[in-house]
Every structure is written in structure tokens, then in C-alpha cells.
Design a protein around this motif. Structure first.
Motif, PDB file in Angstrom:
ATOM      1  N   PHE A   1      53.018  52.938  43.983  1.00 54.21           N
ATOM      2  CA  PHE A   1      53.868  53.976  43.334  1.00 54.21           C
ATOM      3  C   PHE A   1      54.340  54.724  44.407  1.00 54.21           C
ATOM      4  O   PHE A   1      53.628  55.253  45.293  1.00 54.21           O
ATOM      5  CB  PHE A   1      52.897  54.588  42.442  1.00 54.21           C
ATOM      6  N   THR A   2      55.677  55.101  44.624  1.00 59.15           N
ATOM      7  CA  THR A   2      56.313  55.653  45.635  1.00 59.15           C
ATOM      8  C   THR A   2      57.388  56.538  45.131  1.00 59.15           C
ATOM      9  O   THR A   2      57.777  56.506  43.979  1.00 59.15           O
ATOM     10  CB  THR A   2      57.015  54.662  46.718  1.00 59.15           C
ATOM     11  N   CYS A   3      57.764  57.524  46.113  1.00 63.22           N
ATOM     12  CA  CYS A   3      58.629  58.689  45.883  1.00 63.22           C
ATOM     13  C   CYS A   3      59.173  58.803  46.967  1.00 63.22           C
ATOM     14  O   CYS A   3      58.625  59.139  47.808  1.00 63.22           O
ATOM     15  CB  CYS A   3      58.235  59.901  45.081  1.00 63.22           C
ATOM     16  N   ASN A   4      60.547  58.849  46.935  1.00 64.14           N
ATOM     17  CA  ASN A   4      61.340  59.452  48.341  1.00 64.14           C
ATOM     18  C   ASN A   4      62.345  60.776  47.830  1.00 64.14           C
ATOM     19  O   ASN A   4      62.955  60.354  46.817  1.00 64.14           O
ATOM     20  CB  ASN A   4      62.288  58.357  49.051  1.00 64.14           C
ATOM     21  N   PHE A   5      62.301  61.628  48.764  1.00 67.91           N
ATOM     22  CA  PHE A   5      63.246  62.625  48.439  1.00 67.91           C
ATOM     23  C   PHE A   5      63.609  63.547  49.750  1.00 67.91           C
ATOM     24  O   PHE A   5      62.791  63.321  50.640  1.00 67.91           O
ATOM     25  CB  PHE A   5      62.819  63.599  47.309  1.00 67.91           C
ATOM     26  N   GLU A   6      64.625  63.987  49.644  1.00 66.56           N
ATOM     27  CA  GLU A   6      65.015  65.208  50.824  1.00 66.56           C
ATOM     28  C   GLU A   6      65.875  66.220  50.143  1.00 66.56           C
ATOM     29  O   GLU A   6      66.381  66.359  49.024  1.00 66.56           O
ATOM     30  CB  GLU A   6      66.179  64.208  51.600  1.00 66.56           C
ATOM     31  N   VAL A   7      65.632  67.292  50.967  1.00 66.74           N
ATOM     32  CA  VAL A   7      66.108  68.614  50.801  1.00 66.74           C
ATOM     33  C   VAL A   7      67.035  68.944  51.898  1.00 66.74           C
ATOM     34  O   VAL A   7      66.639  69.025  53.150  1.00 66.74           O
ATOM     35  CB  VAL A   7      64.844  69.851  50.480  1.00 66.74           C
TER      36      VAL A   7
ATOM     37  N   TYR B   1      58.448  60.972  51.872  1.00 66.90           N
ATOM     38  CA  TYR B   1      58.206  59.765  51.240  1.00 66.90           C
ATOM     39  C   TYR B   1      56.634  59.920  50.819  1.00 66.90           C
ATOM     40  O   TYR B   1      55.765  60.402  51.555  1.00 66.90           O
ATOM     41  CB  TYR B   1      58.332  58.733  52.322  1.00 66.90           C
ATOM     42  N   PHE B   2      56.650  59.561  49.475  1.00 62.01           N
ATOM     43  CA  PHE B   2      55.018  59.448  49.138  1.00 62.01           C
ATOM     44  C   PHE B   2      54.744  58.073  48.555  1.00 62.01           C
ATOM     45  O   PHE B   2      55.695  57.378  48.289  1.00 62.01           O
ATOM     46  CB  PHE B   2      54.915  60.156  47.798  1.00 62.01           C
ATOM     47  N   ALA B   3      53.395  57.602  48.721  1.00 59.23           N
ATOM     48  CA  ALA B   3      53.027  56.286  48.145  1.00 59.23           C
ATOM     49  C   ALA B   3      51.544  56.619  47.567  1.00 59.23           C
ATOM     50  O   ALA B   3      50.821  57.299  48.245  1.00 59.23           O
ATOM     51  CB  ALA B   3      53.089  55.206  49.198  1.00 59.23           C
ATOM     52  N   ALA B   4      51.290  55.982  46.806  1.00 62.30           N
ATOM     53  CA  ALA B   4      49.977  56.214  45.944  1.00 62.30           C
ATOM     54  C   ALA B   4      49.474  55.000  45.612  1.00 62.30           C
ATOM     55  O   ALA B   4      50.385  54.244  44.967  1.00 62.30           O
ATOM     56  CB  ALA B   4      50.016  57.380  44.890  1.00 62.30           C
ATOM     57  N   VAL B   5      48.393  54.790  45.285  1.00 63.85           N
ATOM     58  CA  VAL B   5      47.637  53.704  44.347  1.00 63.85           C
ATOM     59  C   VAL B   5      47.783  53.841  42.814  1.00 63.85           C
ATOM     60  O   VAL B   5      47.608  52.674  42.518  1.00 63.85           O
ATOM     61  CB  VAL B   5      46.091  53.489  44.965  1.00 63.85           C
ATOM     62  N   GLU B   6      47.756  54.933  42.598  1.00 70.48           N
ATOM     63  CA  GLU B   6      47.936  54.913  41.103  1.00 70.48           C
ATOM     64  C   GLU B   6      49.070  56.141  40.750  1.00 70.48           C
ATOM     65  O   GLU B   6      49.282  56.986  41.588  1.00 70.48           O
ATOM     66  CB  GLU B   6      46.724  55.333  40.436  1.00 70.48           C
ATOM     67  N   ALA B   7      49.838  56.160  39.647  1.00 69.85           N
ATOM     68  CA  ALA B   7      50.915  56.903  39.377  1.00 69.85           C
ATOM     69  C   ALA B   7      50.261  58.481  39.224  1.00 69.85           C
ATOM     70  O   ALA B   7      50.983  59.415  39.555  1.00 69.85           O
ATOM     71  CB  ALA B   7      51.492  56.717  37.927  1.00 69.85           C
ATOM     72  N   ARG B   8      49.101  58.583  38.657  1.00 67.66           N
ATOM     73  CA  ARG B   8      48.475  59.908  38.503  1.00 67.66           C
ATOM     74  C   ARG B   8      48.104  60.715  39.814  1.00 67.66           C
ATOM     75  O   ARG B   8      48.565  61.867  40.069  1.00 67.66           O
ATOM     76  CB  ARG B   8      47.172  59.944  37.632  1.00 67.66           C
ATOM     77  N   PHE B   9      47.802  59.895  41.161  1.00 72.58           N
ATOM     78  CA  PHE B   9      47.745  60.624  42.084  1.00 72.58           C
ATOM     79  C   PHE B   9      49.093  60.894  42.879  1.00 72.58           C
ATOM     80  O   PHE B   9      49.216  62.060  43.531  1.00 72.58           O
ATOM     81  CB  PHE B   9      46.833  59.553  43.248  1.00 72.58           C
ATOM     82  N   LEU B  10      50.156  59.999  42.659  1.00 75.20           N
ATOM     83  CA  LEU B  10      51.548  60.401  43.036  1.00 75.20           C
ATOM     84  C   LEU B  10      51.988  61.676  42.464  1.00 75.20           C
ATOM     85  O   LEU B  10      52.511  62.612  42.851  1.00 75.20           O
ATOM     86  CB  LEU B  10      52.260  59.112  42.801  1.00 75.20           C
ATOM     87  N   ARG B  11      51.799  61.493  41.348  1.00 73.49           N
ATOM     88  CA  ARG B  11      52.485  62.842  40.359  1.00 73.49           C
ATOM     89  C   ARG B  11      51.713  64.112  40.853  1.00 73.49           C
ATOM     90  O   ARG B  11      52.224  65.028  41.241  1.00 73.49           O
ATOM     91  CB  ARG B  11      52.053  62.969  39.097  1.00 73.49           C
ATOM     92  N   ALA B  12      50.199  64.148  41.026  1.00 73.49           N
ATOM     93  CA  ALA B  12      49.464  65.268  41.297  1.00 73.49           C
ATOM     94  C   ALA B  12      49.821  65.634  42.769  1.00 73.49           C
ATOM     95  O   ALA B  12      50.101  66.942  43.130  1.00 73.49           O
ATOM     96  CB  ALA B  12      47.884  65.057  41.312  1.00 73.49           C
ATOM     97  N   SER B  13      49.917  64.864  43.891  1.00 73.99           N
ATOM     98  CA  SER B  13      50.405  65.191  45.181  1.00 73.99           C
ATOM     99  C   SER B  13      51.835  65.645  45.205  1.00 73.99           C
ATOM    100  O   SER B  13      51.964  66.648  45.971  1.00 73.99           O
ATOM    101  CB  SER B  13      50.218  63.736  45.952  1.00 73.99           C
ATOM    102  N   PHE B  14      52.844  65.114  44.713  1.00 65.99           N
ATOM    103  CA  PHE B  14      54.041  65.394  44.716  1.00 65.99           C
ATOM    104  C   PHE B  14      54.241  66.794  43.964  1.00 65.99           C
ATOM    105  O   PHE B  14      54.791  67.375  44.755  1.00 65.99           O
ATOM    106  CB  PHE B  14      54.929  64.310  44.014  1.00 65.99           C
TER     107      PHE B  14
END
Length: 102
Positions: free
Chosen positions: A17-23, A63-76
Motif C-alpha cells: 500500500f503506497t502513496c506519493n504526493f508533493e506540495v 512517499y509512504f508505504a505500508a503493510v496494510e491500508a489502515r496503517f497507510l491511512r492513519a500515518s498519512f
């Protein structure tokens, strides 16, 4: 938290589960202040969530990567909340060498 390389390793085994973003902060100085402020806090569960940040000119790239979607959501979500707060402070008070005082 160390700065990320230009090419983070995406989708390493188990990090599905990953997410990339830039500001774009409009100035390198503002981007640097936000980066330096956020870089001091690492992930609370580094075995479950990875976060890599770097500066690209006046942009903060994350850049975020997580082992589960719920961890990605909480961290993001927690990261964005802090980023918004720091961004508002920079916009309101500026940075030290701009002649503003905090």
C-alpha cells in the motif's frame, strides 16, 4: 527520519500500500522549513509504515508505504495534519531571515 533518495523503492515485498504526493510551497526556503520541522518525527511503527521525504526545489515530496491500508491511512492522515499546521505557521509568521519574529 532521513531524506529519501530520488527514487524510493516502491512495492518492496510486503509493502503493498503506497502513496506519493508533493506540495509546492512557492519558495525553497518555506519548503525547507516545513521539511526540517516534519523530518524530526519518525514513524511510530516503522515495521508497518515507511515514510520518505525529500525536497525538490520548492516542493516537498513524500512517499509512504505500508503493510496494510489502515496503517497507510492513519500515518498519512497524521502527517498531513501536522504538515497543514506547520504550513499555516510558516504562512502566518514567515521564517526568521524574512524579518518576522515569532
Amino acid at each position: 527520519m532521513a531524506a529519501a533518495s530520488d527514487a524510493p523503492v516502491h512495492n518492496s515485498a510486503g509493502w503493498d500500500f503506497t502513496c506519493n504526493f508533493e506540495v509546492d510551497y512557492g519558495s525553497e526556503e518555506h519548503a525547507s522549513v516545513v521539511y526540517q520541522t516534519l523530518a524530526v518525527d519518525g514513524e511510530l511503527q516503522p515495521d508497518k509504515v515507511k515514510r520518505e521525504m525529500r525536497l525538490s526545489g520548492r516542493k516537498l515530496v513524500v512517499y509512504f508505504a505500508a503493510v496494510e491500508a489502515r496503517f497507510l491511512r492513519a500515518s498519512f492522515s497524521a502527517f498531513v495534519d501536522l504538515m497543514v499546521l506547520v504550513t499555516k505557521l510558516v504562512e502566518e509568521y514567515g521564517v526568521a531571515n524574512e524579518g518576522h519574529s515569532c
